[in-house]
Design an enzyme around this catalytic site. Structure first.
Site, PDB file in Angstrom:
ATOM      1  N   GLY A 624       0.872  -1.330   0.086  1.00  0.00           N
ATOM      2  CA  GLY A 624      -0.032   0.074   0.035  1.00  0.00           C
ATOM      3  C   GLY A 624       1.036   1.094  -0.021  1.00  0.00           C
ATOM      4  N   ALA A 625       0.107   2.320   0.002  1.00  0.00           N
ATOM      5  CA  ALA A 625       0.788   3.644   0.023  1.00  0.00           C
ATOM      6  C   ALA A 625       0.276   4.463   0.980  1.00  0.00           C
ATOM      7  CB  ALA A 625       0.665   4.410  -1.499  1.00  0.00           C
ATOM      8  N   GLY A 626       1.118   4.765   1.925  1.00  0.00           N
ATOM      9  CA  GLY A 626       0.445   5.955   3.116  1.00  0.00           C
ATOM     10  C   GLY A 626       0.505   7.225   2.712  1.00  0.00           C
ATOM     11  N   GLU A 627       0.350   8.261   3.706  1.00  0.00           N
ATOM     12  CA  GLU A 627       0.536   9.726   3.389  1.00  0.00           C
ATOM     13  C   GLU A 627       1.968  10.192   3.074  1.00  0.00           C
ATOM     14  OE1 GLU A 627      -0.874  12.031   6.564  1.00  0.00           O
ATOM     15  OE2 GLU A 627      -0.487  13.825   5.603  1.00  0.00           O
ATOM     16  N   PHE A 628       2.768   9.205   3.756  1.00  0.00           N
ATOM     17  CA  PHE A 628       4.214   9.682   3.880  1.00  0.00           C
ATOM     18  C   PHE A 628       5.089   8.982   2.927  1.00  0.00           C
ATOM     19  CE2 PHE A 628       3.603  13.053   7.051  1.00  0.00           C
ATOM     20  CZ  PHE A 628       2.902  12.484   7.661  1.00  0.00           C
ATOM     21  N   GLY A 629       4.520   8.078   2.527  1.00  0.00           N
ATOM     22  CA  GLY A 629       5.485   6.751   1.555  1.00  0.00           C
ATOM     23  C   GLY A 629       4.784   5.414   1.414  1.00  0.00           C
ATOM     24  N   ASP A 742     -10.992   9.748  13.917  1.00  0.00           N
ATOM     25  CA  ASP A 742     -11.125   9.420  12.452  1.00  0.00           C
ATOM     26  C   ASP A 742     -11.455   7.897  12.705  1.00  0.00           C
ATOM     27  OD1 ASP A 742      -8.847   9.294   9.658  1.00  0.00           O
ATOM     28  OD2 ASP A 742     -10.912   9.390   9.833  1.00  0.00           O
TER      29      ASP A 742
END
EC number: 2.7.10.1
Length: 980
Positions: A624-629, A742
């Protein structure tokens, strides 16, 4: 013998045949229709006598004609019937011949010849001109032997329909001929036609009427043309099949800017809407702070006083310049040094690219001029992202006026910038320190302390950090347990102490950023022994003092410092580990500290997370891809431990320092939680170039996707068990005065054992321990569909707002990952909630579970259940599975999004594909097509068994489609018909 008896039943057949209807999906161009020709047939018979015979029958006042032959006892037969000249259309090289006929069983005739046949032949001959009555058998080529599927016997009619193909036609016309070799045949209808793909509009491209099967090509490519106000990067094309069906479209037209697709055309955007690019998207409403646009608008101009930054897209709303920063104050940190601190502007103008600039003037007598000389700002005077700056090179005795401006991407368009001013005099002062701690009162279980502070130059009331612990008997300990309090006053009463016990206290003044100014000196005080305290309790003076005592502050106790160290009997080595809770009353402090109180994020992360050497981590694949990388799954192999599957969050190259701090802050938060239903932090990598956060690996990924992939495969009992795990994790957070902000199914992870764990603390914040227990923020994105109304309206987050979000998560679980509020916009969601609308019960949702959801969604947050109550109720349901068998009322018109309840105009769906998309069942579109169900009228005639027969097997999917059909028919009274 009645050899002609076969002709007498033709009347009945014509009656039946006259009401037959042929459903055609392709376009058919008829070249010859025997029935439509009526008395004008004029077909040629050879021989003229004793061969084919024209029969007439009157039905409902109309005359019908058929050709029949039945010479079964006359020996060898060679009877021909030739049609009139059939003119061919130039492009129609392949035609279809549809025959409707009956054939009598030879065995039904007594004494019939052995030459009796139960078949007949079809021939064709091409010609460029009509040859009239000239008939030459040698010119005809045999096309087919026509054999019936069903043979008729006396008294029982069986009609056959056969379609034959005549190909490779090239002349101007042709004849058909039918040869009888001794059968009893009635030719009821002959229809000759060719197929074409009808003119159509697909993908905003028009395609002309196209004859199928030209030159024997199975797929004929046809070029199209975009409709007005639409363009395409490549020529739109489609293929026409032999059966006259359009397939395999290539290329797609899209509406130009200012236009949107509607009913296979591009119409101009309506006033108040716009579209900036060539795309298939609909026109969007003018964004916030813009003027109402004209028809066909490409963008919406900003209202007066609002602007777009040069890098802002036209789809973005307009924003105003920010207001002035608030509460500017200065703190002396050393000789010639000040620290300026401030709070963000109350109004950011709707932007998040706020930066700050600082300027300075110094005044001597009545003369003020810009600061110069050795004065400098650290890290700089402009482009500041932090809410503070250090000022160096100040001279004692001078008055300095500092001006702090808040700037954003649109400040350049505004003529005036809001700023806040501060005038201060630089003195030779050290940071304020606690000079003396005094024991005001002591009992067997409490101590009342006060303290004095050194001379200070601060422009706001100081805050204090008080730490205390039991005095160790031997003076040496490996693990030290401290109680830490944050106080606004210089006095405190500490209760719940052990009688006759010595305690060590240390008080330090906190800087504006919340960090201690120095370590502070330790003071030792002892509670009274129990007996002495009882004697004192009888004294009137002590009793009067107890009745007039001050407010008791809530005590918050934490276990800190899990590193070993030695210390002397009177000194301590190194800083103490501290957990903070802002409070005016003492309350037991839970094990959570806001990492944002630390100036250096490395300090916070190393307090709560173990440092891992990169050599112990093996990345295997990106998941996957998170907000930072990117996020990897991999293996963690620590010395002395077995290999562990882990998830590895990475920080992308080129990160800013601010991004690194935010990245590490999530680890600082996760590292403080230890609960089976909260994602476990294994450790971090911070001392090497590539920062990483390592957590336990959850094989089944996010809960919402897992539920969608397993729709209908889990029982209510299993689903309630998953909810219970989430609630237990949230109870742990709530008990720690912590709000998530959230909570949603997408932020719940599922492992191989289907355990659910709370994750993603990107929006989370600590709850300040005030009476309201709220976290208030002036900006930032809010997940509207999951957020309580008070949090949306006032940015007020509490554990009660997390309970609201948990109710939405319960709905997501019972609906197998359905999107809350379906396709409603955020604005529609907020409006609906304010008008008391609540999500309806999902299919097969236990009534007790839905009632708990409704309790979580009470408007008054003080009436919502606590997480402890939720866990208790779910435990009761799981202990008594019978309680889950009572199902909540279900209305498919509301619970499954239909046009009548989706906020649209109530019109029916235009296609099956559109309907299936609306109920998230698009994967079955091909099943309906294969079954020949191509219109919504056909769908409305389906029963549950019909849905199952086309290949819908999963119970949840079967119910969803069947309930949707029921809702479309608006027949809720027949709900039992669709029970599965």
């Amino acid at each position: 013998m009645d050899y002609c008896g076969g002709k007498r039943y033709l009347v009945l057949f014509v009656l039946i045949n006259s009401v037959l209807i042929s459903l055609q999906t392709s376009k058919e161009e008829v070249l010859l229709d025997m029935r439509a020709a009526g008395a004008e047939l004029g077909w040629l018979r050879s021989p003229q006598e004793e061969g084919w015979e024209l029969l007439q029958t009157v039905v409902n006042g109309s005359m019908f004609y058929t050709y029949s032959v039945c010479n079964v006892a006359g020996g060898d037969q060679d009877n021909w019937l030739r049609t009139t000249f059939i003119q061919r259309r130039p492009a129609a090289s392949r035609v279809f011949v549809e025959l409707r006929f009956i054939v009598r069983d030879c065995n039904s005739f007594d004494g019939a010849s052995l030459a009796c046949k139960e078949t007949f032949n079809m021939y064709a001959a091409e010609s460029d001109a009509d040859v009239g009555t000239s008939f030459r058998k040698g010119l005809f080529r045999k096309m087919a032997t026509v054999a019936p599927d069903e043979i008729s016997v006396r008294g029982e009619l069986r009609v056959n329909t056969e379609t034959k193909v005549v190909e490779s036609l090239s002349h101007k016309g042709f004849y058909l001929a039918f040869q009888d070799l001794g059968g009893c045949v009635a030719l009821l209808s002959v229809r000759v036609y060719y197929k074409s793909c009808p003119a159509t509009v697909l993908g905003l491209a028009t395609f002309p009427d196209t004859v199928a099967g030209v030159d024997g090509v199975a797929l004929r490519e046809v070029s199209g043309q975009c409709v007005p106000n639409a363009i395409s990067s490549e020529m739109p094309r489609i293929h026409c099949t032999l059966e006259g069906e359009w397939v395999v479209p290539v290329g797609q037209c899209q509406c130009q800017p200012g236009f949107e697709a509607l009913n296979n055309s591009c119409r101009a955007c309506q006033p108040g809407f716009f579209k900036t690019s060539v795309s298939s998207e609909l026109c969007g409403p003018c964004p916030k702070n813009t003027q109402r646009s004209a028809p066909g608008a490409l963008s919406c101009p900003c209202q007066e006083g609002f602007y777009r930054a040069p890098e802002d897209p036209q789809t973005a709303g307009c924003s105003g310049p920010p207001s002035a920063p608030r509460d500017l104050y200065a703190t002396s940190i050393a000789v010639g040094k000040l620290r300026l601190s401030w709070r963000p502007p109350a109004d950011t103008g709707g932007r998040d690219d706020i930066s700050y600039s600082v300027s300075c003037e110094r005044c001597e007598a009545a003369l003020c001029q810009p600061c110069g000389g050795d004065l400098r700002f650290d890290p700089g005077s402009s482009g500041l992202q932090e809410l503070r700056v250090n000022v160096l090179g100040l001279e004692p005795g001078l008055n300095y006026t500092f001006r702090v401006e808040a700037l954003s991407g649109v400040s350049q368009f505004s003529s005036s910038h809001a700023a806040t001013l501060l005038t201060t005099t630089m003195l030779h002062t050290d940071p304020p320190k606690v000079t003396l701690i005094h024991l005001d009162k002591q009992t067997a279980t409490s101590l009342t302390l006060s303290w004095a502070v050194s001379q200070r130059s601060m422009l706001r009331t100081p805050r204090y950090e008080l730490k205390y612990r039991k005095k160790e008997d031997n003076g040496v300990t490996d693990i030290t347990t401290y109680t830490v309090l944050l106080l606004e006053k210089n006095t405190v009463q500490i209760s719940d102490l052990v009688p006759g016990t010595a305690y060590v206290f240390r008080v330090t003044v906190l800087s504006p950023e919340g960090t201690p100014n120095g370590e502070g000196k330790e003071h030792e005080f002892e509670t009274l022994p129990q007996v002495e305290a009882q004697v004192q309790s009888r004294a009137p003076v002590v009793l009067g003092a107890a009745l007039g005592g001050g407010t008791v502050l809530l005590v918050v106790v934490v276990v800190l410092l899990l590193h070993k160290r030695r210390r002397g009997a009177h000194t301590r080595q190194g800083p103490e580990d501290t957990y903070f809770s802002s409070a005016e009353q003492l309350k037991p402090l839970k094990t959570y500290v806001d990492p944002h109180t630390y100036e250096d994020p490395n300090v916070a992360v190393l307090k709560f997370a173990a440092e891992i050497h990169p050599s112990h981590i093996t990345k295997q694949k990106v998941i996957g891809a998170g907000e930072f990388g990117e996020v990897y799954c991999g293996v963690l192999k620590m010395p002395g431990r077995k290999e562990t599957a882990v998830a590895i969050k990475t920080l992308k190259p080129g990160y800013t320092e601010k991004q690194r701090r935010e990245f590490l802050s999530e680890a600082s938060i996760m590292g403080q939680f230890s609960h089976p239903n909260i994602i476990r932090l294994e450790g971090v990598v911070t001392k090497f170039k590539h920062a990483m956060i390592v957590t336990e690996y959850m094989e089944n990924g996010a809960l919402d996707k897992y539920l969608r992939d397993h729709d209908g495969e889990m029982s209510s009992y299993q689903l309630v068990g998953m909810m219970r795990g989430i609630a237990a994790g949230m109870k742990h957070l709530s008990d720690m005065n912590y709000v998530h902000r959230d909570l949603a199914a997408r932020n719940i992870l599922v492992n191989g054992s289907l355990e659910c764990k709370v994750s993603d603390f990107g929006l989370s914040r600590v709850l300040e321990d005030d009476p309201e227990g709220t976290y208030t923020t002036s900006g930032g994105k809010i997940p509207i569909r999951w957020t309580a109304p008070e949090a949306i309206a006032y940015r007020k987050f509490t554990s009660a707002s997390d309970v609201w979000s948990f109710g939405i998560v319960m709905w997501e679980v019972m609906a197998f990952g359905e999107r809350p509020y379906w396709d409603m916009s955020n604005h529609e969601v907020m409006k609906a909630i304010n008008e008391a609308f609540r999500l309806p019960a999902p299919m097969d949702c236990p009534s007790a579970v839905y009632q708990l959801m409704l309790q979580c969604w009470l408007q008054d947050r003080f009436k919502r259940p606590r997480f402890a109550d939720i866990v208790s109720l779910l435990d009761k349901l799981l202990r008594n599975p019978e309680s889950l068998k009572t199902i909540a009322d279900f209305d498919p018109r509301v619970s499954i999004r239909l046009p009548s309840t989706s906020g649209c105009d109530g019109s029916p769906f235009r296609s099956i594909a559109e309907w299936l998309e609306s109920i998230k069942m698009s994967q079955y579109n091909e099943n309906f097509t294969r079954a020949g169900i191509v219109t919504m009228e056909q769908v409305l005639q389906m029963k549950t068994e019909d849905v199952r027969n086309i290949g819908v097997r999963l119970p949840g999917h079967l119910k969803r489609i069947a309930y949707s059909i029921l809702g479309l028919k608006d027949q809720t009274s027949t709900l039992s018909v669709f029970a599965v």
